[in-house]
Write an enzyme that holds these catalytic residues in place. Structure first.
Site, mmCIF file in Angstrom:
data_model
loop_
_atom_site.group_PDB
_atom_site.id
_atom_site.type_symbol
_atom_site.label_atom_id
_atom_site.label_comp_id
_atom_site.label_asym_id
_atom_site.label_seq_id
_atom_site.Cartn_x
_atom_site.Cartn_y
_atom_site.Cartn_z
ATOM 1 N N ASP A 65 34.506 36.335 32.653
ATOM 2 C CA ASP A 65 34.487 37.754 32.972
ATOM 3 C C ASP A 65 35.911 38.283 32.915
ATOM 4 O O ASP A 65 36.848 37.561 32.575
ATOM 5 C CB ASP A 65 33.852 38.009 34.343
ATOM 6 C CG ASP A 65 34.573 37.261 35.460
ATOM 7 O OD1 ASP A 65 35.663 36.677 35.194
ATOM 8 O OD2 ASP A 65 34.074 37.255 36.593
ATOM 9 N N ASP A 67 38.830 40.351 35.160
ATOM 10 C CA ASP A 67 39.270 40.827 36.471
ATOM 11 C C ASP A 67 40.459 41.766 36.284
ATOM 12 O O ASP A 67 41.474 41.377 35.700
ATOM 13 C CB ASP A 67 39.690 39.654 37.354
ATOM 14 C CG ASP A 67 38.534 38.694 37.631
ATOM 15 O OD1 ASP A 67 37.395 39.177 37.741
ATOM 16 O OD2 ASP A 67 38.784 37.477 37.724
ATOM 17 N N ASP A 77 35.230 43.052 36.883
ATOM 18 C CA ASP A 77 35.488 43.363 38.293
ATOM 19 C C ASP A 77 36.715 44.258 38.374
ATOM 20 O O ASP A 77 37.800 43.882 37.927
ATOM 21 C CB ASP A 77 35.745 42.086 39.099
ATOM 22 C CG ASP A 77 34.460 41.355 39.465
ATOM 23 O OD1 ASP A 77 33.383 41.966 39.330
ATOM 24 O OD2 ASP A 77 34.539 40.172 39.861
#
Length: 489
Positions: free
Chosen positions: A329, A331, A413
């Site tokens: 992912d 961040d 995120d």
């Protein structure tokens, strides 16, 4: 007192000759290459295959249809095959296969189909076995700038220990999971192989010596193989890869008899909005995010941030800051050099012109108050109370091979950190998780301080220690600064 050398563990004898019958699959005859596999592992895998109904020949013969090898290149096995044919006078044109084909076949209880011309086998869309006469594509290694690079010979041992750590986590045994994780990190940090005298101490007190010897000598153990082939482990691994699904939920689904993603849909399983998004984009969210893709999302968010609040910054954290070429992912840390100016920044980003490219989002407010005092040492997920947005971005990927629809879903995120807490947030969100855990453990045990992603608190002085950079945090701890690229262990 003189040291008495440890007795070497007896190596398993060569597996006995194959059974006279042809087994459940008469058209398939396996031969396992002992080189780099080891006699004991070869004996175990032979026994396992025969229990599943496969015929396994002790030596290469004209009847062999599948030659299975582990940790050897295509050229090495091709030379081995030529030597066998010269010595045995056997003909035939067997498929030369990676051990991953064998593992999948054992799990399926049947020989899985070999793709292409029958000479190679691919695992999904990512990893593809080699073709005879060629070398396999190189396996990505840890960053060359890592303080403790991994030796190639220990990679299999690390994978085995990480598998056991994962299985322990699925079973709710946090202590055992941590012991395996630490042992894997020890192997990753060592420049060479361990000797028999060192292995028990190096692996740590949480592991049995016999298991440690199996893993270090053969890169695997009976326990590891059983874990990999167990239905529960495979199902838990499948479900916990769904965005928003933890171990408890996955375990409950397993107890209810659910085994596949199709089962979840057909049984109309009640899912949260986050889990629905995770299931809908399951394939994309479990495809590695490349560094270029992460940087592209970072630029997209930076543009939105600058339109709302000029001077605010967006920093790429996580594995990408540690120098990794790909990750699971993205961040991103958001802040502004003037305290308090970051208020409302996250909402503005989510409502920016790029909002149409956000497939899913769920925000939480900042719940951290400095006057509350420090919390007990722990992991990032427990201590981090920043304002953040869990989201899934729609990333345009035109021109990329295989991207027929022109976009992919990516987990992002977005975390907003006040400038006074930003160095601590940057340290915490850079990772790795094991590095952070050990750093916080050191702070507590050796310095009597509490370190988290918001602050550093000295319990002896009853004082919060401010820091304007990561370097100052390390200075407070009395440690040499460790650059992000050296925090992968």
């Amino acid at each position: 007192m003189a040291l008495v050398p440890l007795k070497r563990r007896r190596r398993a004898p060569s597996p006995p000759a194959g059974p006279p019958d042809t087994g459940r699959f008469p058209a398939v005859v396996l031969c396992l290459v002992e080189k780099r596999m080891g006699a004991s592992r070869r004996a175990f895998l032979t026994q396992l295959a025969r229990a599943k109904g496969f015929r396994v020949d002790r030596a290469y013969s004209a009847a062999v249809t599948h030659v299975v090898s582990e940790q050897n290149s295509g050229n090495e096995v091709a030379r081995w095959l030529e030597q066998q044919q010269e010595e045995c006078g056997a003909g035939g044109d067997p498929a030369l296969l990676d051990i991953s084909w064998f593992t999948e076949s054992m799990g399926a209880g049947r020989p899985v189909e070999i793709e292409g011309d029958g000479k190679c086998w691919g695992l999904g869309r990512v990893r593809v076995s080699w073709v005879p006469g060629t070398d396999p594509p190189p396996t990505p290694l840890p960053s060359s700038s890592s303080r403790c690079p991994t030796g190639g010979d220990s990679a299999l041992s690390q994978e085995a220990l990480e598998t056991l750590a994962e299985e322990a986590g699925f079973s709710g045994s946090e202590g055992r999971s941590l012991a395996f994780t630490r042992a894997a990190s020890v192997l990753k940090a060592l420049p060479g192989q361990l000797s028999a005298l060192e292995e028990g101490q190096a692996l740590g007190s949480g592991l049995s010596l016999s298991l440690g010897q199996d893993v270090l000598e053969d890169g695997v153990s009976v326990e590891v193989e059983r874990v990999k082939l167990s239905e529960r482990y495979r199902t838990m691994k499948l479900f916990t890869k769904i965005f928003g699904v933890g171990v408890r939920t996955a375990s409950r689904w397993y107890q209810e008899g659910i085994r596949t993603l199709v089962d979840l849909q057909e049984r109309n399983t009640k899912l949260t909005r986050q889990q629905q998004a995770g299931l809908q984009h399951y394939e994309d969210l479990n495809t590695p995010v490349e560094r270029g893709e992460a940087e592209s999302i970072g630029r997209m968010v930076q543009e939105a941030v600058q339109r709302f609040l000029p001077g605010a910054s967006v920093t790429l954290a996580g594995g990408f800051r540690r120098g990794k070429p790909r990750g699971h992912d993205v961040d991103l840390l958001l802040t502004h050099p003037e305290a308090g100016r970051e208020a409302g920044l996250l909402s503005a980003v989510c409502l920016s012109p790029h909002q149409g490219l956000i497939l899913y989002q769920h925000s939480q407010e900042n719940s951290f108050a400095l006057h509350e005092g420090p919390e007990p040492p722990g992991g990032r997920d427990v201590l981090d109370r920043f304002e953040r947005c869990f989201s899934i971005f729609r990333l345009e990927v035109q021109g990329r091979p295989g991207a027929a629809r022109g976009w992919k879903a990516v987990r992002v995120d977005l975390v907003v950190a006040p400038v006074g807490q930003f160095p601590f947030a940057l340290l915490g969100w850079t990772g790795s998780r094991h590095f952070e855990r050990e750093l916080r453990r050191f702070a507590g045990h050796e310095r009597k301080m509490v370190l988290n992603s918001h602050t550093l608190y000295d319990t002896r002085l009853n004082l919060f220690l401010p820091a304007a950079s990561e370097e100052e945090i390390f200075q407070h701890l009395g440690l040499e600064y460790v650059p992000p690229t050296q925090r992968n262990a």
